[in-house]
Structures are given as structure tokens and as C-alpha cells.
Write a protein that holds these residues in place. Sequence first.
Motif, PDB file in Angstrom:
ATOM      1  N   LYS A  27      30.017  43.079  30.628  1.00 42.73           N
ATOM      2  CA  LYS A  27      29.249  42.796  31.542  1.00 42.73           C
ATOM      3  C   LYS A  27      29.745  42.714  32.941  1.00 42.73           C
ATOM      4  O   LYS A  27      31.126  42.281  33.356  1.00 42.73           O
ATOM      5  N   ASN A  28      29.241  43.706  33.721  1.00 44.50           N
ATOM      6  CA  ASN A  28      29.559  43.602  35.142  1.00 44.50           C
ATOM      7  C   ASN A  28      29.547  42.459  36.072  1.00 44.50           C
ATOM      8  O   ASN A  28      28.215  41.892  36.012  1.00 44.50           O
ATOM      9  N   ILE A  29      30.401  41.849  36.850  1.00 45.73           N
ATOM     10  CA  ILE A  29      30.249  40.583  37.666  1.00 45.73           C
ATOM     11  C   ILE A  29      30.860  40.955  38.991  1.00 45.73           C
ATOM     12  O   ILE A  29      31.579  41.797  39.230  1.00 45.73           O
ATOM     13  N   CYS A  30      30.374  40.132  40.031  1.00 49.24           N
ATOM     14  CA  CYS A  30      30.914  40.235  41.241  1.00 49.24           C
ATOM     15  C   CYS A  30      30.763  41.441  41.905  1.00 49.24           C
ATOM     16  O   CYS A  30      31.608  42.213  42.245  1.00 49.24           O
ATOM     17  N   ASP A  31      29.181  41.890  41.794  1.00 46.76           N
ATOM     18  CA  ASP A  31      28.891  43.232  42.470  1.00 46.76           C
ATOM     19  C   ASP A  31      29.650  44.585  41.633  1.00 46.76           C
ATOM     20  O   ASP A  31      30.147  45.220  42.377  1.00 46.76           O
ATOM     21  N   ASN A  32      29.929  44.303  40.750  1.00 48.25           N
ATOM     22  CA  ASN A  32      30.265  45.581  39.946  1.00 48.25           C
ATOM     23  C   ASN A  32      31.975  45.706  40.285  1.00 48.25           C
ATOM     24  O   ASN A  32      32.518  46.704  40.007  1.00 48.25           O
ATOM     25  N   GLN A  33      32.487  44.439  40.711  1.00 48.40           N
ATOM     26  CA  GLN A  33      33.901  44.611  41.164  1.00 48.40           C
ATOM     27  C   GLN A  33      34.797  44.533  39.819  1.00 48.40           C
ATOM     28  O   GLN A  33      35.817  44.868  39.710  1.00 48.40           O
ATOM     29  N   PHE A  34      34.234  43.563  38.979  1.00 46.97           N
ATOM     30  CA  PHE A  34      34.839  43.296  37.644  1.00 46.97           C
ATOM     31  C   PHE A  34      34.092  43.610  36.507  1.00 46.97           C
ATOM     32  O   PHE A  34      32.861  43.461  36.612  1.00 46.97           O
ATOM     33  N   THR A  35      34.753  43.725  35.250  1.00 44.00           N
ATOM     34  CA  THR A  35      34.024  43.641  33.989  1.00 44.00           C
ATOM     35  C   THR A  35      34.275  42.353  33.210  1.00 44.00           C
ATOM     36  O   THR A  35      35.863  42.496  32.716  1.00 44.00           O
ATOM     37  N   LEU A  36      33.693  41.691  32.790  1.00 44.48           N
ATOM     38  CA  LEU A  36      33.793  40.570  31.739  1.00 44.48           C
ATOM     39  C   LEU A  36      33.742  41.465  30.361  1.00 44.48           C
ATOM     40  O   LEU A  36      32.696  41.849  29.997  1.00 44.48           O
ATOM     41  N   LYS A  37      34.660  41.076  29.345  1.00 48.70           N
ATOM     42  CA  LYS A  37      34.586  41.481  28.260  1.00 48.70           C
ATOM     43  C   LYS A  37      34.640  40.105  27.149  1.00 48.70           C
ATOM     44  O   LYS A  37      35.570  39.340  27.446  1.00 48.70           O
ATOM     45  N   ILE A  38      33.716  40.178  26.433  1.00 43.47           N
ATOM     46  CA  ILE A  38      33.813  39.156  25.379  1.00 43.47           C
ATOM     47  C   ILE A  38      33.938  40.019  24.026  1.00 43.47           C
ATOM     48  O   ILE A  38      33.067  40.770  23.647  1.00 43.47           O
ATOM     49  N   THR A  51      38.669  42.505  33.720  1.00 42.35           N
ATOM     50  CA  THR A  51      39.359  43.348  34.252  1.00 42.35           C
ATOM     51  C   THR A  51      38.775  44.133  35.737  1.00 42.35           C
ATOM     52  O   THR A  51      37.763  43.956  36.125  1.00 42.35           O
ATOM     53  N   ASP A  52      39.732  44.131  36.517  1.00 42.55           N
ATOM     54  CA  ASP A  52      39.228  44.817  37.808  1.00 42.55           C
ATOM     55  C   ASP A  52      39.064  46.261  37.707  1.00 42.55           C
ATOM     56  O   ASP A  52      39.652  47.112  37.292  1.00 42.55           O
ATOM     57  N   GLY A  73      36.823  31.980  43.682  1.00 48.47           N
ATOM     58  CA  GLY A  73      35.827  30.782  43.149  1.00 48.47           C
ATOM     59  C   GLY A  73      34.572  31.440  42.788  1.00 48.47           C
ATOM     60  O   GLY A  73      34.132  31.228  41.855  1.00 48.47           O
ATOM     61  N   ALA A  74      34.601  32.722  43.494  1.00 46.99           N
ATOM     62  CA  ALA A  74      33.304  33.420  43.120  1.00 46.99           C
ATOM     63  C   ALA A  74      33.310  34.123  41.756  1.00 46.99           C
ATOM     64  O   ALA A  74      32.355  34.186  41.014  1.00 46.99           O
ATOM     65  N   VAL A  75      34.459  34.697  41.299  1.00 50.78           N
ATOM     66  CA  VAL A  75      34.862  35.153  40.092  1.00 50.78           C
ATOM     67  C   VAL A  75      34.698  34.199  39.142  1.00 50.78           C
ATOM     68  O   VAL A  75      34.191  34.442  37.949  1.00 50.78           O
TER      69      VAL A  75
END
Length: 213
Positions: A27-38, A51-52, A73-75
Motif C-alpha cells: 500500500k502506498n502511503i504519504c502521497d506515494n512517498q512510501f510503500t508499506l509492505k505486509i 520503503t522510501d 508523525g505523518a508516516v
Amino acid sequence: MELKLKNRAVNFGKLKNFGFVDGRYEKNICDNQFTLKITVAQDGKIFTAVTDNFSGEEYILHLVENSAGSYVGAVRAEYDAAIENFVANCCDSNIFCGEMTKRLIDYVRENFGGELEFLWENLPSTAIWRRQDTQKWYGVLMNIPERKLKLDSDKIVDVVNLRGDAVNLADGAKYFPGWHMNKKSWMTIRLDGSVDFAEICRRVQDSYNWAVK
């Protein structure tokens, strides 16, 4: 990082509908600046990584307790929200395993959108449901010895405490005065088939309505 959950376990049957492919979810988070992987391993262990997307490096500051700042905090906020959503949709309580108990948990989730809250670290087999609008409890799920209900047995049973007219309903067989609750306005029901499931669902609806004010 391994994500360790208290009193919850992955329900593998729910992963595909959530978006998992071969045990992985992104899932992309923070306006696509990062990708969360589960990642969910075959043994049920859960691992997460952020991941940045620009550097390709793993970001970990959101996991550092004393790290501060609006960016961190946003991340952290988006990470926590995504994990909370994953847990709510893909994990079940592994404390309450009785067939009727699991049906009741599913019923509450589907009809009231409520998830069990385990509020007491020293009472892992006790959890509550609360209304989201008033924040008032309308159900308490626990497992206790039947002797606590003044029955001649030490058998451990799942029970639910619900709001209701316990004074008139408590009969010592199907309904009992609320265990560890106000015995006039809370009742305890065993989740062992002694009360029909449809009847329990009606009592849950009544209890939910009682928790308005």
C-alpha cells in the motif's frame, strides 16, 4: 519488522479479499512517498516494512519511540492506520474459540461494525464491545468457571455480559446477574447453546440500544 499481536491471529481466508497476493500486501502511503509492505508467513507470523520510494531504502524512524517531528508523525500515523485496518479485517481473536462465540463475534462485526477491545493486560480472556458514537460498552466477552455463576461446575465457559433488565430476566439457568457488572442492569449469558443464538443476537441488539446515553 515482525508485528506481534496480542490475542489476535491471522485468518488466512480473509487475506485475498483484503488484497494479499501470495502472502504479500502493498500500500502506498504519504502521497506515494512510501510503500508499506505486509507479509504473512505460512506459520502466521506477520512482518512489515516501509520503503522510501525515492531512495529504495527501508524507513524505520516511525518505529523509533522517541523520534519526533511532523514528517515522522505523518508516516507513523498512516502506518498505524493501515496496520489497524489490516488487523480489523484479516485477524481474529484467538482467545475465544467456541463455535457460538465466534459466530457472535462475526455477528457483531457485520451488524454493528464493532471489534473486540482487550483493555486489561492482566485479563487476556476479557474483552469489550463499545458503541462508536457514545463510547459506552454494550457487551463484555470473557471465559470463566461456571462456578462463578453459582453453578456446581468448574468447567470454563465463554460468556457474554449484556445490558438489560437482569432483575426480571435472571433465572439462574439461561440468564444470570451480570458477572463483575451491575447486577440490576447487566446480565450474563453462557455461549454454550443453553440460549438460542438468535435470542442472544436479539439481546445484543437490545444492549446496543441501551448504550445510547
